[in-house]
Design an enzyme around this catalytic site. Structure first.
Site, PDB file in Angstrom:
ATOM      1  N   SER A  22      -0.699  -5.459   2.451  1.00  0.00           N
ATOM      2  CA  SER A  22      -2.098  -5.182   2.694  1.00  0.00           C
ATOM      3  C   SER A  22      -2.301  -3.684   2.792  1.00  0.00           C
ATOM      4  O   SER A  22      -1.471  -2.983   3.381  1.00  0.00           O
ATOM      5  CB  SER A  22      -2.564  -5.867   3.977  1.00  0.00           C
ATOM      6  N   GLY A  23      -3.375  -3.182   2.202  1.00  0.00           N
ATOM      7  CA  GLY A  23      -3.694  -1.766   2.238  1.00  0.00           C
ATOM      8  C   GLY A  23      -5.117  -1.555   2.694  1.00  0.00           C
ATOM      9  O   GLY A  23      -5.783  -2.469   3.180  1.00  0.00           O
ATOM     10  N   GLY A  24      -5.590  -0.333   2.523  1.00  0.00           N
ATOM     11  CA  GLY A  24      -6.927  -0.013   2.990  1.00  0.00           C
ATOM     12  C   GLY A  24      -8.019  -0.731   2.228  1.00  0.00           C
ATOM     13  O   GLY A  24      -9.094  -1.014   2.776  1.00  0.00           O
ATOM     14  N   THR A  27      -5.910  -7.014   0.316  1.00  0.00           N
ATOM     15  CA  THR A  27      -4.637  -7.691   0.537  1.00  0.00           C
ATOM     16  C   THR A  27      -4.149  -8.234  -0.799  1.00  0.00           C
ATOM     17  O   THR A  27      -4.949  -8.691  -1.620  1.00  0.00           O
ATOM     18  CB  THR A  27      -4.799  -8.850   1.537  1.00  0.00           C
ATOM     19  N   VAL A  28      -2.851  -8.165  -1.004  1.00  0.00           N
ATOM     20  CA  VAL A  28      -2.274  -8.619  -2.268  1.00  0.00           C
ATOM     21  C   VAL A  28      -1.420  -9.847  -2.029  1.00  0.00           C
ATOM     22  O   VAL A  28      -0.613  -9.892  -1.093  1.00  0.00           O
ATOM     23  CB  VAL A  28      -1.440  -7.511  -2.920  1.00  0.00           C
ATOM     24  N   LYS A  42      -5.030  -8.949  -6.095  1.00  0.00           N
ATOM     25  CA  LYS A  42      -5.594  -8.076  -5.073  1.00  0.00           C
ATOM     26  C   LYS A  42      -6.952  -8.630  -4.666  1.00  0.00           C
ATOM     27  O   LYS A  42      -7.864  -8.722  -5.479  1.00  0.00           O
ATOM     28  CB  LYS A  42      -5.747  -6.646  -5.590  1.00  0.00           C
ATOM     29  N   ASP A 136      -5.166   9.744  -9.430  1.00  0.00           N
ATOM     30  CA  ASP A 136      -4.429   9.503  -8.186  1.00  0.00           C
ATOM     31  C   ASP A 136      -2.954   9.259  -8.493  1.00  0.00           C
ATOM     32  O   ASP A 136      -2.338   8.325  -7.984  1.00  0.00           O
ATOM     33  CB  ASP A 136      -5.025   8.315  -7.432  1.00  0.00           C
TER      34      ASP A 136
END
Length: 741
Positions: A22-24, A27-28, A42, A136
């Site tokens: 999970s990131g900002g 969730t994957v 995702k 990025d």
């Protein structure tokens, strides 16, 4: 990691199998298409779904990812940016990000550094050719696959002919790897901005730190715009190429096409050979912590941070603890998971480089042996698992998860019989063992069984496959010892934990006759621990179990014949039993941060007779899967690094970077040490110095596998039988291993 309460069962018609991270942004999850192909989905966090700006950014990401899907990215399989909770599915490929590779192994050089640089330049060229600017590019957005680096996460990318999204005026990116124009004039960002980021990334890969690193992101951003880069540690040949990439003005930088030409002219031995454990000056991508679902591990050779020597409790673990490489969670969050290190590119001796094979003196093959591969049907065909095997003469007996046991002929892979388990396979629960006439396995409980039976230890006749007896087990061995070993075979006796999880029971392996019952010490839960010909028991208190942390386990001697308890010895901190040497139990001491296991930092030796305990610190904390063979302790990392230790001194004997990601082992035989992964990739190492004798390619579409997995290789004379994901088994002659590539 397994799905959590509240996670959806499916997204867009794709059934979910696991949570990857999970990131900002979201969730994957791991899912599969109807044809069985794994995909990473995702799912955007719910609180972003109503943000119109965010939806616009997500639509941009989907469009950009579709535009560049190909050899150097994770291809988009499906997406629904207009859903109530937007999502995107991409191809799933496991392995480490560049950030994880540098954190674990230190800076790259030699052929590995050159291959990385060329691969990234090729990826950037192809991205730019379809009119996309990534914006990025950083170590946690670069994954290492067998085909070369892959660039992921187009979350803030844009088409070169469109206006950058700046509705709120936010500067979006990661300062150490951003170009000056990104920090000063985001609307003017073009393809040469990615070239600048690639230059910073190559400096990071070669040195372990960025060219503008500072104590804060604000100071770093200032140095990106105003100061000259720090390039002293960059190899001379690479520096000549990287320096123009870091020009302050975009016009002074080469295009991706020109950069590729320059990199291809670099020598193959760029900067010398990879040194691995001795590298210094390493760091992490400053944004990695935000994305990683797992934790940092200090690299070998680095000084231990203050306080790492303290004994911290083991977090209570369930029946199994799958740990995909940290890169899996990171890469999946960006639109796809990563893949393994390219064979030979990061310090491994390429398979077959000298025509060397395993010495096989004294070992023989069954008459008529030919390499084979089979798939063993399990109790739940839609949820295959991994098996484990033991050899008895010219047969191997295998079981685990959805298979109680099966008998396989080593000569040709033919199955004599199979006993299936009706419950959902449990990864990490593998076959118990075998005697000359009996095979012992597990039968997984069926959820909602009207008879209320739990998981059972089952005995099967080795010749006929007929079930002989079964007993319910309530063991919690993983919480106690860190390993899933709920029952053990000692001689012709099977030691199990009873249904109430408050006593050991000993039975004759074939008849099932109960020989004795040994209640656990009051207020404790215990697990059996074999130590050569002896039997030990490791116990922890109920309070530690309930508090989800193990701080002071107690090891007891246990009489196999009578079931009487003997000497009790307390350990200073949680340890994982890995084997026995010179009559002493050998454990690796766990190092944790909170309830998260971060690796192993000491070797413990326990003399059961005298109760003497010796703790020897390791030079740093090592993350991975522990094991022991022929008196040497090994830790194999998720990225394929194998480290050998002397259990008596804690001294590191050797380190070898292999191509076998998520390896378990070792298994010793025929003059070699065998390590293998859930993908069926196998490497044979020399016990003396860890040199690679040979390595094979993957044989199954599997995940990296759970950390702490038991060995997957079984030696049967000169043959090895290898277990891989999806109930796959295959065998080959160690004197003539399959050719890699």
């Amino acid at each position: 990691m397994s799905l959590r309460a509240g996670d959806p069962a499916e997204i867009g018609g794709y059934p979910l199998e696991a949570r990857l991270g999970s990131g900002g942004m979201g969730t994957v999850f791991l899912a599969r298409t109807s044809s069985g192909r794994p995909v990473a989905i995702k799912l955007i966090h719910q609180h972003f779904a109503g943000d119109s700006e965010f939806r616009t950014r997500f639509r941009q990401e989907v469009a950009a990812a579709r535009r560049v899907s190909g050899a150097f990215t994770a291809a988009v399989v499906d997406a629904e940016p207009e859903a109530e909770q937007p999502w995107m599915a991409t191809t799933y490929i496991e392995g480490p990000t560049l950030a994880q590779r540098i954190a674990d192994e230190g800076p790259l050089n030699g052929a590995g550094l050159r291959n990385l640089a060329i691969g990234l330049a090729e990826a950037l060229r192809d991205i730019h050719r379809v009119g996309v600017v990534h914006r990025d590019l950083k170590p946690s957005n670069v994954v290492l696959s067998p085909e070369g680096p892959r660039v992921i996460d187009f979350g803030i990318s844009r088409a070169a002919d469109q206006q950058t999204l700046t509705m709120t005026g936010r500067v979006i990116g990661t300062p150490p790897f951003m170009s000056p124009e990104q920090l000063q004039a985001p609307r003017g960002v073009g393809p040469r901005s990615d070239v600048f980021s690639l230059g910073t990334l190559l400096v990071y890969a070669a040195t372990g730190h960025g060219p503008f690193d500072a104590d804060s992101p604000y100071l770093t951003a200032y140095q990106v715009v105003h100061d000259e880069p720090s390039l002293d540690a960059v190899p001379t040949e690479l520096r000549a190429v990287v320096e123009p990439c870091l020009a302050k003005e975009p016009e002074g930088r080469p295009s991706a096409d020109r950069l590729l030409e320059l990199l291809r002219d670099l020598p193959a031995d760029l900067g010398g050979e990879v040194t691995g454990a001795g590298a210094t000056g390493r760091t992490r991508d400053v944004d990695t912590q935000h994305h990683l679902a797992t934790r940092d591990t200090q690299a070998p050779g680095a000084a231990a941070p203050e306080g790492t020597g303290s004994r911290v409790g083991r977090g209570l673990r369930g029946r199994w603890r799958p740990v995909l490489a940290a890169a899996v969670a990171v890469a999946a969050i960006g639109g796809g998971a990563a893949a393994v290190l390219q064979s030979g590119a990061f310090g491994e001796d390429p398979a077959g480089s000298g025509g060397t094979t395993v010495a096989a003196s004294g070992a023989s093959l069954p008459d008529g042996f030919r390499p084979w591969r089979v798939t063993v049907p399990g109790g739940r065909e839609d949820i295959p698992d991994e098996l484990r095997c033991v050899a008895r003469g010219e047969a191997v007996f295998c079981g685990g998860g959805g298979v109680v046991a099966t008998r396989i002929n080593v000569r040709d892979g033919s199955r004599a019989w199979t006993v299936k388990s009706p419950g959902v396979p449990v990864q990490g629960m593998h076959m118990v063992g075998a005697t000359d006439d009996t095979v012992i396995g597990y039968r997984i409980a069926v959820q909602g069984d009207p008879q209320g039976r739990g998981d059972e230890v089952v005995a099967v006749d080795a010749d006929s496959g007929k079930e002989l007896w079964a007993t319910t087990s309530g063991a919690q061995s993983t919480a106690v010892t860190g390993r899933t070993q709920d029952a053990v075979v000692v001689g012709s006796t099977v030691i199990t934990v009873n249904a109430s999880d408050d006593a050991f029971e000993a039975r004759d392996a074939h008849s099932g006759e109960l020989a004795w019952m040994a209640p656990f010490p009051g207020g404790s839960r215990c697990a059996p621990v074999p130590a050569g010909d002896a039997l030990l028991a490791m116990c922890v208190t109920d309070a530690e179990i309930q508090g989800q942390t193990v701080r002071r386990p107690v090891v007891h001697t246990l009489d196999v014949a009578k079931g009487s308890w003997g000497r009790a010895t307390a350990l200073d901190g949680p340890g994982v039993p890995v084997g026995a040497a010179d009559g002493r139990l050998v454990l690796l001491q766990e190092h944790s941060e909170g309830t998260a296991l971060t690796g192993y930092d000491a070797v413990t030796r326990l003399d059961p007779t005298s109760g003497k305990v010796t703790n020897t610190p390791l030079d740093t904390t090592y993350e991975g899967t522990p094991g022991m063979a022929d008196g040497t302790v090994y830790v194999s990392s998720q990225t394929g690094r194998v480290t050998a230790f002397d259990p008596a001194t804690g001294r590191r004997k050797w380190v070898r970077q292999t191509s076998v990601e998520g390896a378990s082992g070792p298994v010793a035989g025929n003059g070699a040490l065998f390590f293998s992964s859930a993908t069926g990739r196998v490497v044979a190492l020399s016990p003396s110095d860890g040199s690679t004798l040979w390595a094979t390619d993957p044989r199954a579409d599997g995940l990296t596998g759970e950390e702490g997995a038991s060995p997957r290789v079984t030696v049967a004379g000169r043959a090895v039988v290898v277990a891989a994901d999806g109930n796959t088994l295959f065998a080959f002659d160690t004197a003539h291993p399959p050719k890699s590539g």
